[in-house]
Design a protein around this motif. Structure first.
Motif, mmCIF file in Angstrom:
data_model
loop_
_atom_site.group_PDB
_atom_site.id
_atom_site.type_symbol
_atom_site.label_atom_id
_atom_site.label_comp_id
_atom_site.label_asym_id
_atom_site.label_seq_id
_atom_site.Cartn_x
_atom_site.Cartn_y
_atom_site.Cartn_z
ATOM 1 N N LYS A 37 20.771 -31.937 19.600
ATOM 2 C CA LYS A 37 20.130 -31.314 20.763
ATOM 3 C C LYS A 37 19.005 -32.204 21.277
ATOM 4 C CE LYS A 37 17.948 -27.016 22.293
ATOM 5 N NZ LYS A 37 17.492 -25.649 21.881
ATOM 6 N N ILE A 38 18.234 -32.795 20.367
ATOM 7 C CA ILE A 38 17.151 -33.701 20.760
ATOM 8 C C ILE A 38 17.704 -34.892 21.532
ATOM 9 C CG2 ILE A 38 15.481 -35.377 19.858
ATOM 10 C CD1 ILE A 38 14.793 -33.354 17.679
ATOM 11 N N ALA A 39 18.785 -35.461 21.034
ATOM 12 C CA ALA A 39 19.387 -36.619 21.708
ATOM 13 C C ALA A 39 19.859 -36.250 23.110
ATOM 14 C CB ALA A 39 20.546 -37.156 20.874
ATOM 15 N N GLU A 40 20.464 -35.087 23.255
ATOM 16 C CA GLU A 40 20.954 -34.654 24.559
ATOM 17 C C GLU A 40 19.796 -34.385 25.515
ATOM 18 O OE1 GLU A 40 23.145 -33.655 27.779
ATOM 19 O OE2 GLU A 40 23.805 -34.660 25.934
ATOM 20 N N ALA B 57 15.783 -40.198 38.420
ATOM 21 C CA ALA B 57 16.009 -39.587 39.737
ATOM 22 C C ALA B 57 14.689 -39.375 40.471
ATOM 23 C CB ALA B 57 16.745 -38.255 39.566
ATOM 24 N N ALA B 58 13.670 -38.935 39.755
ATOM 25 C CA ALA B 58 12.364 -38.696 40.383
ATOM 26 C C ALA B 58 11.707 -39.994 40.821
ATOM 27 C CB ALA B 58 11.455 -37.948 39.413
ATOM 28 N N SER B 59 11.961 -41.064 40.073
ATOM 29 C CA SER B 59 11.308 -42.344 40.379
ATOM 30 C C SER B 59 11.724 -42.893 41.741
ATOM 31 C CB SER B 59 11.614 -43.373 39.289
ATOM 32 O OG SER B 59 12.990 -43.758 39.327
ATOM 33 N N LYS B 60 12.871 -42.458 42.247
ATOM 34 C CA LYS B 60 13.350 -42.937 43.552
ATOM 35 C C LYS B 60 12.439 -42.497 44.694
ATOM 36 C CE LYS B 60 18.164 -42.987 41.976
ATOM 37 N NZ LYS B 60 19.521 -42.394 42.149
ATOM 38 N N LEU C 114 10.736 -32.658 39.571
ATOM 39 C CA LEU C 114 9.553 -32.617 38.693
ATOM 40 C C LEU C 114 9.514 -31.310 37.901
ATOM 41 C CD1 LEU C 114 6.788 -34.092 41.055
ATOM 42 C CD2 LEU C 114 8.064 -35.267 39.250
ATOM 43 N N ASP C 115 9.875 -30.219 38.545
ATOM 44 C CA ASP C 115 9.880 -28.918 37.855
ATOM 45 C C ASP C 115 10.937 -28.891 36.751
ATOM 46 O OD1 ASP C 115 7.859 -28.075 39.519
ATOM 47 O OD2 ASP C 115 9.180 -26.974 40.883
ATOM 48 N N THR C 116 12.096 -29.462 37.034
ATOM 49 C CA THR C 116 13.155 -29.516 36.018
ATOM 50 C C THR C 116 12.744 -30.433 34.864
ATOM 51 O OG1 THR C 116 14.802 -29.184 37.763
ATOM 52 C CG2 THR C 116 15.610 -29.915 35.628
ATOM 53 N N ILE C 117 12.088 -31.552 35.185
ATOM 54 C CA ILE C 117 11.572 -32.441 34.133
ATOM 55 C C ILE C 117 10.659 -31.670 33.192
ATOM 56 C CG2 ILE C 117 9.932 -34.327 33.726
ATOM 57 C CD1 ILE C 117 11.146 -35.756 36.141
ATOM 58 N N GLU C 118 9.789 -30.847 33.753
ATOM 59 C CA GLU C 118 8.847 -30.094 32.911
ATOM 60 C C GLU C 118 9.590 -29.126 31.997
ATOM 61 O OE1 GLU C 118 5.043 -28.944 31.430
ATOM 62 O OE2 GLU C 118 5.969 -30.733 32.281
ATOM 63 N N THR C 119 10.605 -28.447 32.507
ATOM 64 C CA THR C 119 11.371 -27.510 31.690
ATOM 65 C C THR C 119 12.072 -28.230 30.546
ATOM 66 O OG1 THR C 119 11.745 -26.063 33.596
ATOM 67 C CG2 THR C 119 13.245 -25.815 31.731
ATOM 68 N N VAL C 120 12.737 -29.342 30.858
ATOM 69 C CA VAL C 120 13.449 -30.101 29.827
ATOM 70 C C VAL C 120 12.474 -30.694 28.812
ATOM 71 C CG1 VAL C 120 14.911 -32.123 29.417
ATOM 72 C CG2 VAL C 120 15.408 -30.589 31.331
ATOM 73 N N LEU D 143 16.290 -35.944 30.068
ATOM 74 C CA LEU D 143 14.943 -36.273 30.554
ATOM 75 C C LEU D 143 14.921 -37.662 31.183
ATOM 76 C CD1 LEU D 143 12.014 -35.301 30.762
ATOM 77 C CD2 LEU D 143 11.584 -36.325 28.527
ATOM 78 N N ALA D 144 15.567 -38.619 30.548
ATOM 79 C CA ALA D 144 15.606 -39.983 31.085
ATOM 80 C C ALA D 144 16.296 -40.007 32.445
ATOM 81 C CB ALA D 144 16.306 -40.917 30.105
ATOM 82 N N ALA D 145 17.387 -39.255 32.577
ATOM 83 C CA ALA D 145 18.110 -39.221 33.850
ATOM 84 C C ALA D 145 17.270 -38.570 34.949
ATOM 85 C CB ALA D 145 19.427 -38.456 33.673
ATOM 86 N N LEU D 146 16.578 -37.510 34.598
ATOM 87 C CA LEU D 146 15.718 -36.822 35.574
ATOM 88 C C LEU D 146 14.557 -37.714 36.012
ATOM 89 C CD1 LEU D 146 15.693 -33.315 33.903
ATOM 90 C CD2 LEU D 146 16.490 -33.768 36.232
ATOM 91 N N GLU D 147 13.959 -38.405 35.062
ATOM 92 C CA GLU D 147 12.845 -39.295 35.406
ATOM 93 C C GLU D 147 13.319 -40.434 36.300
ATOM 94 O OE1 GLU D 147 11.396 -40.150 31.452
ATOM 95 O OE2 GLU D 147 9.731 -38.743 31.700
#
Length: 494
Positions: free
Chosen positions: A120-123, A134-137, A96-102, A128-132
């Motif tokens: 940069k926006i696309a990356e 991961a968090a959803s698990k 969650l903390d990494t999601i906020e930074t990204v 962000l999608a990958a982190l979300e």
């Protein structure tokens, strides 16, 4: 809509268990050391209880960079805590903390607009999608709801307005301690997980319910045009660009500042023992530290100096809204507006309905109400839909004629008495439920400073005279104080 009209004598319904003459005796008050206000009414007619928490913070209390945050928080506070809604918070938190930074980095890049680095926006969006994902698990969906539902809870909900935010539930009386455990945990340990996913949900809500709906779009534009300075003019959901720029960090700060015991009013109505309930609330909420009080809104709407007109061209049936600035709740002239509202717009016996819908048949429906808030000076609103082939102009003229009639012709005393009788009946019916009484207790404690507004209003309305109505109508129903909004069907006439 027009707020609930509350009076003492209205509480005559025996089924409600609260008699008008004894409402003062029935309500038990207790204030915790941290400032939380607890209002209780014992009703032993069924083994159920309604519990409402009202926070004295709404969209009117947001700064310009926070618009929409109270409404988004309403969504987020259903997501859980450090122990509810998650399978493993210790593992979830770093993600969650990494999601906020990204997310913040992504938003900062997008804010550059045409100078932004699209690669940069696309990356960042990919990260962000990958982190979300991961968090959803770790997320356990709707655990609050499931806990309440399994224990007989019904009506679990929340709503946000310009004036405040409310969370509500009805439960079997023997499950009230479950409510205390869940809500105190939420107040202390809320986790705003799935923030950016939910922000997208709210953006879609805005597109569907406001931007794509002509009547909602007209209403939003009408209110914004009526309040040029005061924050009542800003939509509770926020403008789209406001929502797009909300961050979890901002929401967490807003939550920790204001969603605190000293800004909370709790009403518990039903099959309870007040002394035992006080002890339970003290046990679960008493140690929670107070937060900040929202600073008062000092901006005053400048006096309107001329009529404002808003036209919306849309593929929709014609609609007209007329509004006049009026005082805040619990001011002398506001009680006169309560009477005017009943005369003009309350039900099928009102003047608007009888004359414009039944007799002249120029509208299909018409209503009158106060909006968009009550804590600060607001608006008296009339909304109507013309009946084909009649036009918006005809409806507007007919409405204004009824308003002008109040200025020149005294209202008969029998009509005033009929209004009092109707208010008593309607409110007795509404107050027959635990939830209805809990809502009113929290609403009026928050907006007027005391739930006793409920017991005092009728006597003040009863003192309103025909001369008062003529004076208020003459002072407020003027062209320079009027704002008119209307939908014109594309290719049609007004």
């Amino acid at each position: 809509m027009k707020r609930f009209v509350i009076i003492a004598a209205l509480l005559v319904a025996h089924a409600s268990g609260v008699q008008a003459a004894t409402l003062e005796e029935k309500v038990t008050e207790h204030t915790l050391k941290n400032g939380m206000k607890l209002l209780m009414v014992e009703r032993h007619t069924s083994p159920t209880v309604s519990a409402w928490i009202r926070f004295r913070v709404g969209s009117v209390d947001e700064r310009s960079d926070e618009r929409g945050i109270a409404h988004l928080l309403e969504h987020m506070l259903f997501k859980g805590t450090k122990t509810l809604g998650t399978q493993d918070y210790a593992a979830e938190k770093p993600i969650l903390d990494t999601i906020e930074t990204v997310a913040q980095t992504l938003m900062a890049e997008k804010a550059k607009r045409d100078k932004a680095d699209t690669a940069k926006i696309a990356e960042l969006e990919k990260q962000l999608a990958a982190l979300e994902a991961a968090a959803s698990k770790y997320v356990i969906k709707d655990e609050f709801f499931e806990l309440y539902s399994k224990n007989g809870g019904t009506g679990y909900n929340a709503f946000t307005s310009r004036d405040g935010t409310t969370y509500l539930i009805s439960l079997p009386a023997n499950k009230l301690e479950l409510w205390a455990a869940i809500e105190s945990d939420r107040l202390q340990n809320a986790v705003l997980r799935e923030f950016y996913t939910e922000r997208s949900v709210v953006m879609e809500e805005r597109r569907r319910s406001y931007d794509a709906d002509p009547e909602s779009k007209l209403w939003e534009t009408f209110v914004a045009s009526s309040f040029l300075a005061h924050p009542y003019g800003q939509p509770t959901i926020g403008w789209m660009s406001d929502i797009e720029n909300l961050t979890r960090s901002k929401a967490e700060q807003f939550f920790h500042n204001y969603y605190a015991p000293n800004n909370a009013i709790v009403a518990i109505v039903g099959d309870i023992n007040s002394a035992a309930t006080i002890a339970m609330v003290e046990r679960y909420f008493g140690a929670i530290k107070p937060g900040k009080e929202p600073p008062p809104v000092t901006t005053q709407e400048p006096k309107q100096a001329g009529e404002r007109r808003i036209e919306l061209l849309a593929e929709a049936e014609p609609t007209v809204i007329m509004g006049f600035h009026k005082p805040a709740i619990n001011t002398p002239d506001d009680y006169v507006f309560d009477v005017i509202n009943m005369i003009l717009g309350s039900g099928r016996t009102s003047r608007f309905y009888k004359k414009l819908v039944i007799e002249k048949q120029i509208t299909t429906d018409i209503g009158a109400f106060d909006a968009p808030g009550h804590r600060y000076p607001s608006m008296f609103i009339i909304s109507a839909n013309p009946r084909a082939p009649h036009t918006i102009t005809e409806v507007e003229d007919a409405v204004q004629a009824e308003l002008d009639l109040l200025k020149s012709t005294p209202v008969a005393e029998r009509d005033l008495q009929r209004i009092l009788n109707k208010i008593e009946y309607e409110e007795a019916r509404r107050m027959g439920t635990n939830g209805g009484l809990a809502r009113n207790l929290t609403e009026y404690e928050a907006t007027t400073g005391s739930w006793r507004y409920m017991t005092e209003q009728r006597s003040k309305i009863a003192k309103v005279t025909p001369a008062d109505i003529m004076r208020v109508a003459s002072a407020y129903f003027t062209r320079e104080n009027r704002t008119v909004g209307f939908i014109t069907k594309k290719g049609g006439d007004k």
